[in-house]
Scaffold this motif. Structure first.
Motif, PDB file in Angstrom:
ATOM      1  N   GLN A   1     113.828  -4.685  79.974  1.00 35.20           N
ATOM      2  CA  GLN A   1     113.413  -4.428  81.349  1.00 35.20           C
ATOM      3  C   GLN A   1     112.029  -3.799  81.381  1.00 35.20           C
ATOM      4  N   VAL A   2     111.395  -3.916  82.535  1.00 39.37           N
ATOM      5  CA  VAL A   2     110.085  -3.303  82.713  1.00 39.37           C
ATOM      6  C   VAL A   2     109.930  -3.017  84.196  1.00 39.37           C
ATOM      7  N   VAL A   3     109.273  -1.903  84.507  1.00 44.15           N
ATOM      8  CA  VAL A   3     109.119  -1.518  85.908  1.00 44.15           C
ATOM      9  C   VAL A   3     108.105  -2.416  86.615  1.00 44.15           C
TER      10      VAL A   3
ATOM     11  N   THR B   1      99.368  -5.218  66.389  1.00 44.87           N
ATOM     12  CA  THR B   1     100.603  -4.947  65.651  1.00 44.87           C
ATOM     13  C   THR B   1     100.534  -3.559  65.041  1.00 44.87           C
ATOM     14  N   THR B   2      99.377  -3.237  64.473  1.00 43.96           N
ATOM     15  CA  THR B   2      99.189  -1.918  63.901  1.00 43.96           C
ATOM     16  C   THR B   2      99.352  -0.854  64.981  1.00 43.96           C
TER      17      THR B   2
ATOM     18  N   CYS C   1     110.970  -1.105  71.983  1.00 40.69           N
ATOM     19  CA  CYS C   1     111.081  -2.547  72.107  1.00 40.69           C
ATOM     20  C   CYS C   1     109.756  -3.120  72.561  1.00 40.69           C
ATOM     21  N   TRP C   2     109.334  -4.193  71.936  1.00 40.04           N
ATOM     22  CA  TRP C   2     108.060  -4.810  72.295  1.00 40.04           C
ATOM     23  C   TRP C   2     108.239  -6.243  72.784  1.00 40.04           C
ATOM     24  N   ALA C   3     109.465  -6.543  73.247  1.00 36.75           N
ATOM     25  CA  ALA C   3     109.686  -7.878  73.807  1.00 36.75           C
ATOM     26  C   ALA C   3     108.842  -8.025  75.074  1.00 36.75           C
ATOM     27  N   GLN C   4     108.369  -9.248  75.313  1.00 34.52           N
ATOM     28  CA  GLN C   4     107.555  -9.493  76.506  1.00 34.52           C
ATOM     29  C   GLN C   4     108.320 -10.323  77.520  1.00 34.52           C
TER      30      GLN C   4
ATOM     31  N   VAL D   1     105.363  -5.883  78.793  1.00 35.25           N
ATOM     32  CA  VAL D   1     106.128  -5.458  77.611  1.00 35.25           C
ATOM     33  C   VAL D   1     107.293  -4.571  78.028  1.00 35.25           C
ATOM     34  N   CYS D   2     108.462  -4.863  77.464  1.00 36.81           N
ATOM     35  CA  CYS D   2     109.692  -4.111  77.730  1.00 36.81           C
ATOM     36  C   CYS D   2     109.451  -2.622  77.473  1.00 36.81           C
ATOM     37  N   THR D   3     109.956  -1.801  78.359  1.00 39.00           N
ATOM     38  CA  THR D   3     109.718  -0.365  78.202  1.00 39.00           C
ATOM     39  C   THR D   3     110.928   0.376  77.626  1.00 39.00           C
TER      40      THR D   3
END
Ligand SMILES: [Zn+2]
Ligand SMILES: [Zn+2]
Length: 348
Positions: free
Chosen positions: A234-236, A202-203, A211-214, A221-223
């Motif tokens: 979205q994430v590549v 988290t730190t 965005c840190w949604a998974q 992790v969302c980019t």
């Protein structure tokens, strides 16, 4: 609110004992210091680990958009599975986490000792002051204000102590603090990441905006660089679901399939405690699935296919599963070279 009924009686006891009560005084003070020190050690350690990770991944200091690519490249180049999860990073054989905690503890412990010594020096110089203990506590707390959270107001109950020998108070405190350190050291020997109220990752995450949604399927992790309530996550690089430890229902066979392929199929996944839906219609499962845009994309999969082949044994051990049966690794994956995996990252 400062203090509680127990504190009150302890303070009362200390006043009644008069000048002989320095030990009780030190105990009272150390009882306040111990939990505050413990919290401070965890906070400092979380920061240390984050910084250490940043040192190992130089680009953690750079652009968020390249972050993932950098981590992936590092994983492949070092061929070091330990870095796949910060959890394993912290709990490796060398007991990395314990070392981090110990070094934070020692650092903060030294600061507290020097606060004791400084407060004692000041009181010794101020011969005009009658209220030696009150002055000592003032200086002690002020010196520690940046180190641990020890509100001076919590110590009002013991400030009217009659203490003539401030050197003696100092030496009793040093001894009592040594016990505090030993107790905490023992406690940290059994610590793991769940002991942290603030996780190191988290730190680390806070060093980056975005965005840190998974991904609900693979954990990537969302980019997106901004929290965006309107746009989809979205994430590549989606990954085989096995990277999250997902197994085929009722078996210990890890799921090798990748989200960006699964979304073209009629296969089903379970959501909401037991409902099933086709991957093709994953958005109909509602949030979090509906907040993700996972386009069918058979390209950009070489890296994770190589990764699964390369770290097969480690993944099986980590999740207590097997790449067998439905989770058999396709023959073609094994032909992907590390160079091919790395060059896929270069295209980003
Ligand atoms: Zn995914
Ligand atoms: Zn997002």
């Amino acid at each position: 609110m400062s203090g509680n009924i127990e504190d009150f009686f302890q303070c009362f006891e200390i006043s009644c004992q008069g000048a002989t009560s320095i030990t009780t005084f030190a105990c009272f003070l150390c009882d306040k210091i111990e939990p505050a020190l413990c919290r401070a050690v965890y906070e400092r350690t979380a920061k240390d680990i984050a910084e250490d990770m940043q040192g190992k991944f130089p680009d953690f200091q750079g652009n968020r958009a390249n972050l993932e690519v950098c981590i992936l490249r590092y994983l492949a180049e070092e061929e070091n599975f330990e870095y796949f999860k910060i959890q394993s990073y912290c709990s490796d054989e060398s007991r990395g986490l314990e070392k981090f905690l110990d070094s934070s503890l020692n650092h903060l412990y030294r600061k507290i000792l020097s606060a004791v010594s400084l407060a004692t020096q000041i009181v010794k110089v101020r011969k005009d002051r009658e209220d030696k203990v009150s002055l000592w506590l003032d200086e002690f707390c002020r010196e520690l204000s940046e180190v641990i959270s020890l509100p001076r107001s919590d110590l009002k109950g013991i400030e009217h102590q009659e203490v003539t020998d401030i050197e003696f108070l100092s030496s009793v405190m040093v001894e009592a603090l040594g016990d505090v350190r030993d107790r905490l050291k023992k406690e940290f020997a059994g610590a793991d990441l769940s002991s942290f109220s603030r996780q190191p990752q988290t730190t680390l995450a806070e060093h980056f905006s975005g965005c840190w949604a998974q991904c609900p399927f693979c954990g990537a992790v969302c980019t997106n660089t901004m929290w965006n309530r309107i746009g989809d996550h979205q994430v590549v690089f989606h990954r085989p679901r096995a990277l999250m430890g997902t197994m085929w229902d009722g078996t210990d066979h890890l799921v090798t399939d990748i989200c960006s392929s699964l979304v073209t199929t009629n296969l089903r996944f379970r959501f909401d405690n037991g409902k099933w839906i086709r991957y093709k219609r994953y958005r109909d499962a509602g949030p979090p699935y509906s907040t993700w845009n996972i386009p069918p994309d058979p390209s950009r999969q070489a890296y994770w296919k190589w990764f699964v082949c390369h770290f097969r044994t480690e993944l099986e051990a980590l999740y207590n599963g097997k790449f067998q049966g439905k989770g058999e690794i396709p023959e073609a994956w094994r032909r992907i070279t590390k160079q091919e995996a790395l060059s896929e990252l270069d295209k980003c």
